[in-house]
Structures are given as C-alpha cells and as structure tokens.
Design an enzyme around this catalytic site. Structure first.
Site, short mmCIF file in Angstrom:
data_model
loop_
_atom_site.label_atom_id
_atom_site.label_comp_id
_atom_site.label_asym_id
_atom_site.label_seq_id
_atom_site.Cartn_x
_atom_site.Cartn_y
_atom_site.Cartn_z
N GLY A 4 41.32 -40.08 -49.06
CA GLY A 4 42.20 -38.97 -48.64
C GLY A 4 41.88 -37.70 -49.40
O GLY A 4 40.73 -37.45 -49.79
N SER A 5 42.92 -36.91 -49.65
CA SER A 5 42.70 -35.58 -50.22
C SER A 5 42.21 -35.60 -51.66
O SER A 5 41.86 -34.56 -52.21
CB SER A 5 44.01 -34.79 -50.17
OG SER A 5 44.45 -34.71 -48.84
N THR A 6 42.17 -36.80 -52.30
CA THR A 6 41.66 -36.82 -53.68
C THR A 6 40.20 -36.43 -53.72
O THR A 6 39.68 -36.13 -54.79
CB THR A 6 41.81 -38.21 -54.33
OG1 THR A 6 41.13 -39.16 -53.52
CG2 THR A 6 43.28 -38.59 -54.46
N LYS A 37 39.03 -33.77 -52.26
CA LYS A 37 38.87 -32.34 -52.04
C LYS A 37 38.21 -31.62 -53.22
O LYS A 37 37.36 -30.75 -53.00
CB LYS A 37 40.22 -31.71 -51.69
CG LYS A 37 40.60 -32.03 -50.23
CD LYS A 37 41.97 -31.54 -49.86
CE LYS A 37 42.30 -31.92 -48.43
NZ LYS A 37 43.71 -31.74 -48.11
#
Lengths: 618, 378
Positions: free
Chosen positions: A325-327, A329
């Site tokens: 997921g957004s980890t 980014k």
C-alpha cells in the site's frame, strides 16, 4: 605362430609353473595358519574374556547425550532452556515381549494410544540397545509407583532426562521455534551416531537454523550390566560436550510489548536496529505455545491450532504476504527524485482521480474531492494517491522496478531463520514469467500506490525502512548476536551493501515528508505525535483486501465484515535525524494505517524509548 | 592317477568313461561344493532366526549358480583362450557402460539393468581378466619379459580402476589379485615382484589421501582401533570379535549363539556369517571349515598343475588363488585382522552375486580338467 611354438620348452614352462604353485601353496598355508592363530587367540586364550562379554555380564555402551545450548535474549533473559523431567523408557533388546510389557505397565501408569504409537514409530528407527521413552513427564507419584513394581519389568527404567522448555513460548514461538522428536524424515538428513541418545532436533525457527551449534557432541559410557540389564559399574567414560549457548539481538521485553500492542488485532511487527541489522523484535500475532510440540503435540490439539481462524502457526512476520500500500510512497518518491524525473518542487493538481491519456478509466484518490495542488512534501503528508499515479506513470514500470529492486523488494532479506518468503516486486519480466502475460499501463499506475501485484512481508518492510533510515545502506537482518561455547566461534557479519545515492538532499526531502506525515498538519499519522521528545519519520499504508469498485464513490471497506477490511500498515524510524530503530507494523484487516497500525508502532516506540504512552497522557 | 591310467585299464583297453566325465564334472570339487552348501544351510538356519524361507531362497540361488557351473564346464578351455581378447573387450565395454548408465544401489554405481535382469559387469570381469592376462603371456614362451609384464599390468589396472571408482573396493581388490596371480604363476621375475611390491608400498600413502573415500579410510582406521567408534563402524568388529571369542573351543552349540540369536551381530546372514559359525561351533568347527577350504584349494592347484596347456595352468591357478583370497579376506575381516571389506564367505554367505561367478569359476576348473586330450600311451 607355429614357428614360435617349436621354440617353446614345455617341460621348462611346467617346471617354472610348478615352482610358483609350490610358493603359492606355502604362502597360503602360512596365511591360513595366521588365521588359525588369531582364532586360537580369540577362542582359546581369550575365550573366557569374550564369554564374559557375551554372557550375563554383557558390556554395553551407553550414550551420554549432550546438553543442548541455551538461548538468551540480548539482556540475558532465557528464551530456551532444559528442564529435568522423568520419563519411562524401554530398551527393546532386554524386553522379551514388548506388547505384553507395555500392557502391564499401563496397569500402573497411564499410557495412552498416542504414547504407544509414538513408541513403536521411534522403535523402528533406533537400534535394539537404545532406550526409547514410552511415557514422558511422569509425575513424582507415577515415578514412585513404578519404582515399587520395577522388579517385574526388566529393561524398563525411569530416566531423568532434560526436556526443552520455552519460558516465554507464547511470544517467541515463531522466532526461536521449537525442538521436537526426531522423525523418519529427520533421520535421513542427520548423522545418526551424532544423535545417539538424543531424541530431539530443532524443527523450526532458530532451533533449526542453529541446530549444529546448539546440539553439542555425544559422549559414551561403557558399563557392565547383569543379565537383567541393570548397570553394575561404569568402566569407561567419554564425557559429552554441551552445545553452544546462543545470545540473540532480540529483546524479549520489546517483543512482548510489540505483541501486547496489538490488543485484539492480528498481524505482525518487526523492529530492527538500522545500523547493525539486529532484529530487536519480530512479532507475529497471535502467537502459540511451542512447549507441547517438544514431546509431540496430541493430534486434537494440533488440528485445533491448524484449523483456528486466527492461524497462530502462520509466521506473519516472515511469511505473511501483504500488499505494501502507501508505505511504498517514500520509495516511489525517491525513485522519481533520484532518477531525475521530478524535483521536490514539482506539483500535481489532485482533483480526486487520475486518468491515463486516451483511457476512460478513473484511478481514484482515497480522498474523493482530491487534495488540490500537491508537491512532494504534501504528497507524503496526506498520502496523495493522484501524485503517485502520475509519478509512476511518468517513470514507467521498468525504471521503477529496477530502481526499487536493490532495496530488497521481492527478495528474501537473508535473515538467519529458515523458510522466509521473498514477496513480489512487480515488473514486466516478473509478470511474463509468473503469469505469462504482458504488462498493461494501468498496472504501472496502481503499482505507484503499492497495490496490484506487489507483495511484501513485514520483515521486508522493516528492512527497506532501515535502508531509508540509513540513507542508502542495506544490511541483512540478524537474530543471532553471539555464540558462547567451549571453543570460540566467530559469526560471519551480516552482508552490507551501499545503494547508489545520487543526491543526499533527495533522501532528506523524502524523510522530511515522512516526518511531516507524523508531525505536520493534516498528516496521516498525526495522532501518534503528541508527547514525542523528537521527530519520527513514518508512513501509513492501507492494503486493499477487496478491490474497491472504481465507479462507486461511496465505497467504504469498514462497512464490510471484519475479514474483508483492508490491511493497515505503518513504517517508521526514530528518531528521524539519528535513527536507533526502524519499525514495520502490519495489522490484518485493521482498516486504517493511521488509526490502527501507527498507534501500535507508537506503543513499540514507547517501550523502547521509555516514553509516556499516549493513553496515559493527561 | 595319470591321465593314461584313468582312461585305460591294465590291459590297455579303453575304460568306459563315467557319467561325471561325460558331463565334464570333477568329483572331488563337487563334493567340496556340496559340503559347503550344507554348511551354508546350517549357518543360515541359525543366523536367519530359523527362517525356512531363507533356506529355500538360498537353495534356489545355489541351484541357479550350479546351472552356470554346468554350462561353464562344457566349454573347452581352448575356446576360452581363443576368444579371450574380444570377450575381455566386451567386459571392459560393459564396465564403462555401468559407469555411464549404471543403476545406483547402496550409494555405489555397480549394476547394469538389462531389462529382464540386473547384473554386475565387475563380476564377469573376475573371470575375463585372468583369461585375458593368461592369453597375453602365453603368446610367447614363459617367463614373460618386462614388456609383456608391463602390458599385463595395464590390462589389470584399467578394469580395477573402473571398479574401484564405482566404488567397490572388495571386487577391485579381487580383480587386481586375479590378474597379478596369472603374472606370478607365469614366472614373473622375483626382482620385478619385489619392485612392484615396493612401488605399491610407496603409493599407499598417495592412494590413502587421494583415492579412498572417507568411509573406506574410516573402516581401515576402525580396524586398528575399533573402540574409537563404538556405535558406528566399530560396532561390527567389536560384536563380531565377541561372537567368535565367546564360541571357545567347541562352541555354544547350534542355535545357541547368544551374539547371533540376540541380534547383536550385524550382517550375520551375509558378510559376518563366519562369526555365527564360530560362535556356535567353536575353534574346532572353524578349523574343520578352514581345512575344507584348503582341500578345495588343493584340488584346484592339482587341476592347475595337471592342465595340458600353459593357458589352462595359469587360468586354473589364478582362479584357485582368487578363491583363497575370498576366504582369507572374509575370515580376516570377521576376526578383526583385516579392514571391513564387503566380501562374502564363499558359498556359505547368503545370496551375493559373486556366488554365480564363483560357481562358474569352478565350472572352468572342471572344464580344464576334463577336456584334456590323450597325448600318448607311454
């Protein structure tokens, strides 16, 4: 041919041959005499000696099993030790009728079907003179009751054996693992004589990884026994060498705090020292008690563990595969900066969705109305999906995956524990190999927010976070810190690798964004900031379990049943400007990274740095 | 009895050849084999835990092996001599084949699967190698010169090395001996023998470091100090010595050997069967058994000395000496004089592919003896 034969002196050849036969006959006679002499030495001169050996006073060799090494945590707390325990053992060779003997034993001591089954399984693997347990963990009372009747049972004896015990089993089962009885499969891979007298072998975890160090070397005792097999005296003794003790990097206090931090949730947390690769905690929740496995867990108890919906036997930290997921980014942002595609000042206007040119499909932002004008810092603080859709699309999958591979995505970290999974870093080659299909541009877009094919383990997330903390140095995680034994053993240091850093300020910009996501206004992890004496760099993430329908604006996974909620993730390192630890937390079906996963990480920080917990603040 | 006297009576009239003579068998050898077969049955009944099936299976094996003896006895030695070189080449080819596509059993590559039967080419070589060397040296008058000895040594070393690589040290040793025996009997000069032995002694340390497998080295070390590895390799020797020694002068009696009956003794039906016999029949019994083996060897040497062709002499002599080596190595191993090399006690141990070879060798001996042609009546 014929002419040659005329030269032949047949009589002379015959004489020569006869001479040689005579020599051979004499030599053979002498050799036979040597055999006869040796026979006479054994059978006449020493006959009494050998008769003694073979008859009533049979000399037998009793193996003295070594003591298995003890496992300590970094502060000297015992994680695996050996406790004395009584077991009832039978030497098949001295027991005329096994079945009958066991039936009679069952009249004084409880012997279950399971015990019998295990006994006969093990008997098939062992030599006749080796003693095999029929019952383990006798109570004092049972031992006393047998002592009264022992005269009826030649070849059956009470043995005080050391049994492996894990005092903090519930929190260490996945890391330390456990030993179990040697089975037929183990027999094939071990040197049988090294395990004479030893019934256990490391099955999983560190107990398996460092089996050779922990085992020690078997000793022998030569004893004289009478016809009933009772030991009369010890003739000769070669002492066993105990196994080496292991000291881990693991901090059991932190490990337990990490597990407790999950409360009712399930998932995994990994804490690393970014400078050394030391694994300070590696928790998979829920845990399970490894102690019943040591003596062989009953079938019912085992299937209860196996079939539990909580799946406690599954080591989520090492083998749980989750979309990051957004980890991811911060890593994507770093790729954009370092590859020269963007600068920290580059902006994207977020309207709430992204579209590929010439494609109808809308890739939605997690915030419906969008974030407006977004630069690098804001993209990390508010976790702006649109920014990363655009960035991933500009970078393209090939540059993206080749930049991220050196961080260790899609590979095993190389931690010193067996059965680690490597996850998947999506790439054109990977998809062709694994799925046999071509790569679609839309897949690049969702890769930008850590969805799609991307899979990581919590350990891998922690390890990549440590690279950010180190500003580019990758170190293999290690559980074992030190080996203590009779002979000094030096451990191979973990592999270190320096990643290519184009511009240090790029790294600082990304880390600053992570800091602001915790401490800045509107940061996704802002709720964990209060009371921190220094800054933490963090990033929340949410991994979809059920694909959100792109045309349903009101889709909210929290209205679904719990097992369909999104996974919640959080990565962090602290203090941000002088990192001591790197943390990764994955909460299965936790829903929100900021609300669920980040507070768990905060509790871990609280324990490690001895801070006042959020809940206790006035 | 001279050949002449055996064929003609005192009146110079031809005797009627006996039935055994007609089918080319030799009575004394036949008797020896029969007695050994009986000894084998007695020992196996005890070692196998009174298992009748084991005896039946051994009986069937003996019968099959005897079939090979009968066939071998019908082939005149001259035929063997004529065909020795290409037979040897075929044997060598099979050994190479086994190296490439052999079956692996018990960690060694020894077997060749022909579809209907599996066999060990190295066994065949035990007969073909002495034939080949005998053919080589009888091409010229004896004793062979240095050049011919050298050629012979190459012929010996090649198959020996192939078999040792399998690895099958026991068979390699026997092959090596069977070839050397031919050279020795052919009158190889003593100085050559001594220098060969000296060279072998010098090469031993090299072989120790480079050619022996760890387990083979272990076996040799264990022989000198069995106590060093009581539960591993030393276990065989310790238990076997106890079995033999506790037998005493007259033994514990048939079926009463505690070492064998209580299963202390490993491999008691096969390689260590001598220990079973020694425990139950004692020194006296073993003396008798060794004498029986010596009588068989003596008959073999007699046949060798009376062979009509030099080829026959050499082949019969070599086969007989090799037979003796079997006995020596097996008994020496069981009583702790020699390292543990997996050789059976000839015709007594259970099974063993070598039983067929051994019987075929006896067939060749009988053939050499019974195919003699009458030379002259005085």
């Amino acid at each position: 041919m014929r002419t040659r034969i005329t030269f032949r002196d047949i009589a002379q050849e015959k004489r020569l041959f006869t001479g040689r036969v005579v020599v051979a006959a004499v030599v053979m006679l002498l050799l036979t005499l040597a055999l006869v002499a040796r026979l006479a030495w054994l059978q006449i001169i020493n006959a009494d000696h050998f008769a003694t050996l073979s008859h009533n006073n049979r000399i037998s060799v009793v193996p003295l099993p070594p003591t298995r090494g003890i496992i300590y945590d970094r502060n000297g707390v015992i994680l695996a030790q050996n406790l004395p325990s009584y077991s009832l053992e039978i030497v098949p060779e001295r027991t005329p009728n096994l079945q009958q003997t066991i039936d009679e034993l069952a009249e004084i001591i409880r012997i279950g079907e399971h015990d019998r089954e295990r006994f006969f399984q093990e008997r098939a693997l062992r030599r006749r003179f080796e003693s095999i347990p029929i019952r383990t963990r006798l109570t004092e009372e049972e031992a006393a009751r047998f002592a009264v009747h022992s005269h009826r049972f030649p070849g059956v004896e009470i043995e005080a054996r050391l049994i492996r015990h894990y005092p903090h089993g519930m929190s260490t089962a996945h890391v330390v693992g456990y030993v179990g009885r040697i089975n037929a499969l183990d027999m094939e891979r071990i040197d049988r004589s090294a395990y004479t007298g030893t019934n256990h072998i490391g099955k999983i975890g560190l107990e398996r990884q460092y089996e050779d160090l922990l085992l020690g070397r078997v000793g022998f005792q030569q004893v004289e026994t009478n016809a009933l097999g009772r030991v009369l005296r010890v003739l000769d003794r070669t002492p066993p060498y105990p196994g080496n003790d292991l000291i881990l990097h693991l901090d059991i206090g932190l490990q337990q705090a990490a597990m407790a931090a999950f409360g009712e949730e399930r998932g995994a947390a990994v804490v690393l020292d970014p400078h050394t690769g030391a694994v300070l905690a590696m928790a998979s929740v829920p845990g399970y008690d490894p102690n019943p496995f040591v003596q062989g867990i009953g079938r019912a108890a085992y299937s209860a563990l196996l079939e539990s919906p909580e799946r406690p036997l599954n080591d989520r930290a090492l083998r749980g595969l989750y979309a990051p997921g957004s980890t991811v980014k911060p890593f994507i942002a770093l790729a954009g900066l370092e590859l020269g595609e963007i600068t920290p000042q580059w902006t994207v206007f977020s309207r709430g969705w992204f579209q590929l040119p010439g494609d109808e499909r809308r890739y939605r932002d997690w915030r419906r109305r969008g974030h407006g004008l977004t630069d690098l810092n804001k993209s990390l603080v508010e976790s702006v999906d649109t920014y990363y859709y655009e960035l991933a699309h500009r970078l393209g999958i090939d540059r993206l995956s080749s930049y991220l591979a050196p961080f260790g995505f899609g590979q095993r970290t190389g931690i010193d524990i067996p059965n680690e999974l490597g996850g998947v870093l999506p790439s054109r080659e990977w998809k062709r190999g694994a799925r046999g299909m071509a790569w679609f541009p839309g897949e690049t877009v969702i890769t930008g927010i850590g969805q799609g094919f991307w899979l990581t383990t919590p350990l891998q997330l922690a390890s990549t976070t440590a690279i950010l903390a180190n500003r580019g140095e990758r170190i293999e995680p290690r559980l074992l810190r030190e080996v203590v034994g009779s002979e000094p053993i030096t451990l191979e240091p973990p592999q270190r690798e320096s990643l290519r850093v184009v511009r240090r300020s790029n790294w600082d910009a990304v880390i600053e964004g992570m800091v602001n996501s915790v401490h800045g206004q509107g940061g996704t992890a802002r709720r964990i900031a209060p009371g921190l004496p220094w800054q933490v760099a963090g990033k929340t993430g949410t991994a979809q379990v059920v694909g959100a329908p792109q045309d349903d604006d009101d889709f909210d996974s929290s209205t679904l049943p719990k097992h369909l909620h999104n996974h919640a993730l959080f990565i962090a390192f602290a203090p941000a400007h002088a990192p001591e630890i790197a943390v990764a937390v994955v909460v299965e079906h936790g829903g929100s990274g900021g609300r669920v996963a980040a507070p768990i990480a905060r509790r871990i920080l609280d324990h490690y740095f001895d801070l006042t917990p959020l809940e206790e603040r006035p | 009895m001279s050949l002449y006297a055996s064929r003609f009576n005192s009146d110079g009239l031809a005797r009627r050849p006996g039935l055994l003579r007609l089918i080319h068998l030799d009575l004394p050898l036949l008797l020896g084999i029969a007695v050994l077969a009986v000894v084998s049955m007695v020992a196996l009944y005890s070692a196998g835990g009174q298992d009748g099936d084991l005896l039946v299976r051994q009986g069937i094996r003996l019968a099959i092996a005897f079939g090979f003896l009968l066939v071998a006895a019908q082939i005149p030695p001259e035929v063997l001599r004529r065909h020795a070189p290409w037979l040897f080449l075929v044997g060598l080819g099979l050994l190479l084949a086994v190296m490439v596509l052999g079956e692996i059993g018990k960690g060694a590559r020894r077997w060749l699967d022909l579809g209907f039967v599996r066999f060990q080419p190295s066994e065949l070589m035990k007969l073909l190698l002495p034939m080949m060397v005998a053919w080589l040296v009888t091409q010229r008058p004896l004793p062979p010169n240095l050049w011919r000895i050298g050629l012979g040594l190459i012929l010996i070393v090649v198959p020996t090395a192939l078999v040792a690589r399998q690895p099958d040290l026991g068979t390699a040793l026997l092959l090596f001996c069977s070839g050397l025996f031919v050279l020795f009997l052919a009158g190889m000069r003593w100085w050559m023998i001594t220098s060969l032995l000296a060279a072998a002694a010098a090469a031993a340390p090299v072989a120790w470091t480079f050619f022996l497998h760890d387990y083979q080295r272990q076996r040799i070390l264990t022989m000198f100090n069995p106590e060093s590895d009581r539960l591993g390799a030393g276990y065989h020797i310790i238990q076997s010595k106890i079995a033999v020694g506790s037998g005493g002068l007259y033994g514990k009696g048939w079926l009463n050997g505690t070492q064998s009956q209580l299963e202390f003794l490993p491999e008691r039906s096969t390689d260590f069967i001598f220990a079973v016999l020694a425990e139950e029949f004692g020194f006296a019994g073993m003396l008798a058994l060794l004498v029986l083996y010596l009588l068989i060897v003596a008959r073999g040497l007699y046949i060798a000395m009376n062979a009509q062709t030099t080829f026959g002499c050499l082949l019969a002599g070599s086969l007989t000496l090799t037979f003796f080596i079997y006995v020596l190595v097996n008994v020496g191993m069981v009583i702790g004089l020699l390292p543990v090399v997996g050789l059976p006690l000839p015709l007594v141990s259970y099974g063993g592919t070598s039983m067929v070879t051994m019987m075929a060798a006896f067939g060749i001996l009988m053939s050499i003896h019974t195919h003699r042609k009458l030379l002259e009546p005085h």
